[in-house]
Write a protein that holds these residues in place. Structure first.
Motif, mmCIF file in Angstrom:
data_model
loop_
_atom_site.group_PDB
_atom_site.id
_atom_site.type_symbol
_atom_site.label_atom_id
_atom_site.label_comp_id
_atom_site.label_asym_id
_atom_site.label_seq_id
_atom_site.Cartn_x
_atom_site.Cartn_y
_atom_site.Cartn_z
ATOM 1 N N ALA A 1 0.952 -1.273 0.024
ATOM 2 C CA ALA A 1 -0.045 -0.082 0.100
ATOM 3 C C ALA A 1 0.891 1.325 -0.026
ATOM 4 N N LEU A 2 1.799 1.238 0.738
ATOM 5 C CA LEU A 2 2.711 2.246 1.067
ATOM 6 C C LEU A 2 3.405 2.654 -0.385
ATOM 7 N N ALA A 3 3.976 1.572 -0.982
ATOM 8 C CA ALA A 3 4.861 1.921 -2.300
ATOM 9 C C ALA A 3 3.861 2.416 -3.068
ATOM 10 N N ASP A 4 2.478 1.957 -3.475
ATOM 11 C CA ASP A 4 1.654 2.413 -4.392
ATOM 12 C C ASP A 4 1.272 3.690 -4.198
ATOM 13 N N LEU A 5 0.558 4.111 -3.001
ATOM 14 C CA LEU A 5 0.326 5.408 -2.449
ATOM 15 C C LEU A 5 1.094 6.497 -2.683
ATOM 16 N N ASP A 6 2.320 6.106 -2.160
ATOM 17 C CA ASP A 6 3.685 7.077 -2.161
ATOM 18 C C ASP A 6 3.812 7.478 -3.549
ATOM 19 N N THR A 7 3.883 6.425 -4.699
ATOM 20 C CA THR A 7 4.301 6.820 -5.840
ATOM 21 C C THR A 7 3.122 7.478 -6.571
ATOM 22 N N GLY B 1 -1.367 4.050 7.803
ATOM 23 C CA GLY B 1 -2.011 3.623 9.047
ATOM 24 C C GLY B 1 -3.214 2.607 8.908
ATOM 25 N N ASP B 2 -3.830 2.728 10.135
ATOM 26 C CA ASP B 2 -5.111 1.732 10.192
ATOM 27 C C ASP B 2 -6.072 2.543 10.920
ATOM 28 N N THR B 3 -6.629 3.806 10.339
ATOM 29 C CA THR B 3 -7.731 4.532 10.975
ATOM 30 C C THR B 3 -9.134 3.911 10.413
ATOM 31 N N THR B 4 -9.850 4.343 11.436
ATOM 32 C CA THR B 4 -11.097 3.921 11.095
ATOM 33 C C THR B 4 -12.057 5.103 10.789
ATOM 34 N N SER B 5 -11.692 6.199 11.039
ATOM 35 C CA SER B 5 -12.572 7.451 10.776
ATOM 36 C C SER B 5 -12.390 7.960 9.498
ATOM 37 N N ARG B 6 -11.260 7.780 8.783
ATOM 38 C CA ARG B 6 -11.102 8.513 7.471
ATOM 39 C C ARG B 6 -10.241 7.782 6.603
ATOM 40 N N TRP B 7 -10.431 7.715 5.435
ATOM 41 C CA TRP B 7 -9.417 6.878 4.678
ATOM 42 C C TRP B 7 -7.959 7.604 4.201
ATOM 43 N N GLY B 8 -7.985 8.913 4.335
ATOM 44 C CA GLY B 8 -6.993 9.698 4.199
ATOM 45 C C GLY B 8 -6.827 11.059 4.607
ATOM 46 N N SER B 9 -5.745 11.682 4.786
ATOM 47 C CA SER B 9 -5.670 13.044 5.489
ATOM 48 C C SER B 9 -4.570 13.612 4.813
ATOM 49 N N CYS B 10 -4.571 15.012 4.732
ATOM 50 C CA CYS B 10 -3.450 15.929 4.562
ATOM 51 C C CYS B 10 -3.372 17.043 5.206
ATOM 52 N N GLU C 1 8.476 22.836 3.482
ATOM 53 C CA GLU C 1 8.890 21.394 3.246
ATOM 54 C C GLU C 1 7.890 20.581 2.720
ATOM 55 N N GLY C 2 6.504 21.010 2.435
ATOM 56 C CA GLY C 2 5.690 20.196 2.018
ATOM 57 C C GLY C 2 4.665 19.373 3.047
ATOM 58 N N ALA C 3 3.729 18.938 2.306
ATOM 59 C CA ALA C 3 2.652 18.257 3.089
ATOM 60 C C ALA C 3 2.708 16.849 3.824
ATOM 61 N N ARG C 4 2.209 16.470 4.758
ATOM 62 C CA ARG C 4 2.247 15.084 5.074
ATOM 63 C C ARG C 4 0.983 14.806 4.927
ATOM 64 N N ILE C 5 0.796 13.632 4.225
ATOM 65 C CA ILE C 5 -0.235 13.016 3.669
ATOM 66 C C ILE C 5 -0.176 11.479 4.158
ATOM 67 N N ALA C 6 -1.443 10.983 4.731
ATOM 68 C CA ALA C 6 -1.577 9.830 5.511
ATOM 69 C C ALA C 6 -2.767 8.942 4.843
ATOM 70 N N VAL D 1 -6.352 9.295 -3.630
ATOM 71 C CA VAL D 1 -4.946 10.084 -3.723
ATOM 72 C C VAL D 1 -5.436 11.436 -4.461
ATOM 73 N N ALA D 2 -6.290 11.625 -5.322
ATOM 74 C CA ALA D 2 -6.656 12.752 -5.707
ATOM 75 C C ALA D 2 -7.315 13.634 -5.157
ATOM 76 N N HIS D 3 -8.156 13.061 -4.086
ATOM 77 C CA HIS D 3 -8.801 13.904 -3.136
ATOM 78 C C HIS D 3 -7.803 14.747 -1.977
#
Length: 241
Positions: free
Chosen positions: A127-133, A152-161, A168-173, A190-192
């Motif tokens: 997952a990390l390799a795919d989503l990072d790229t 990570g393994d969050t239950t409240s949301r699928w992604g965050s920025c 230095e840029g954003a941190r996206i999880a 990812v687009a979201h």
């Protein structure tokens, strides 16, 4: 007395009690994602009130739990989704320990007690390799920096920025469980998050950019609304009868 678990439809369902100082009423929720029943009480609310609410809403709880997904453990012979496609866990002790995806089979060996942990770590790395790229690709299209991509393994949301305005840029999880979903759904997430590099809100301008980056954004939201809860049951052990 408030029970810590209930037997509902053949399942042992945990009961979680929470208290919130700002809350004025008792609330009851059956979470299909977390797989538990939550009773929320005011700071000084009596547990007896919560227990009575459980009893009076037994039929409603049974109907909710009946719709919950079933667990799919990381165990030999079970079928898990990867990229939205069914994949058989093909474990043999003599197979190589590193998982290999071959012809709709996840071939893996080594000691059986370590199987679940190795599969989960492999899925997280995939997952990390795919989503990072894909995140960095879309960020580059928008001429924006990404400092870090994580899963990570969050239950409240699928992604965050976070930190989109930092030099230095954003941190996206993301949730690593997106690797279980179809690739087009994953790309939509990812687009979201990439759209948040431009708009740190959910304004009409944000949604316009999101649709520009991914015309299937609405379709992906509907897919996750329908199938997303089931992704959280992948890797959970089956309760003994």
């Amino acid at each position: 007395m408030m029970p810590t678990e209930l037997e509902i439809g053949g399942r042992i369902v945990p009961v979680v009690l929470t208290r919130r100082a700002s809350q004025r009423a008792v609330r009851l929720r059956a979470s299909a994602v977390a797989g538990h029943i939550e009773i929320s009480l005011p700071a000084r609310g009596s547990e007896d009130i919560g227990a009575a609410l459980l009893n009076s809403h037994r039929a409603w709880l049974e109907a909710q739990v009946a719709r919950w997904p079933r667990p799919i453990p990381f165990a030999p012979g079970f079928i898990i989704p990867i990229d939205g496609e069914p994949v058989l866990i093909d474990w043999q002790e003599t197979h190589k320990r590193t998982p290999v995806l071959v012809d709709a089979c996840l071939r893996i060996g080594g000691p059986l007690p370590l199987l679940a942990g190795r599969i989960e770590r492999w899925l997280k790395a995939r997952a990390l390799a795919d989503l990072d790229t894909s995140t960095r690709q879309i960020a580059a299209q928008l001429d924006r920096k990404v400092a870090r991509v994580s899963v990570g393994d969050t239950t409240s949301r699928w992604g965050s920025c976070a930190g989109a305005l930092r030099p230095e840029g954003a941190r996206i999880a993301y949730s690593w469980r997106l690797i279980l979903a179809p690739a087009w759904v994953r790309r939509s997430l990812v687009a979201h998050e990439a759209a948040h590099l431009i708009h740190q809100n959910h304004s009409p301008a944000f949604h316009a950019l999101n649709r520009q980056l991914d015309p299937r954004a609405g379709e992906a939201r509907r897919w996750l609304a329908r199938h997303g809860a089931a992704l959280h049951w992948v890797g959970r052990a089956i309760q003994p009868e």
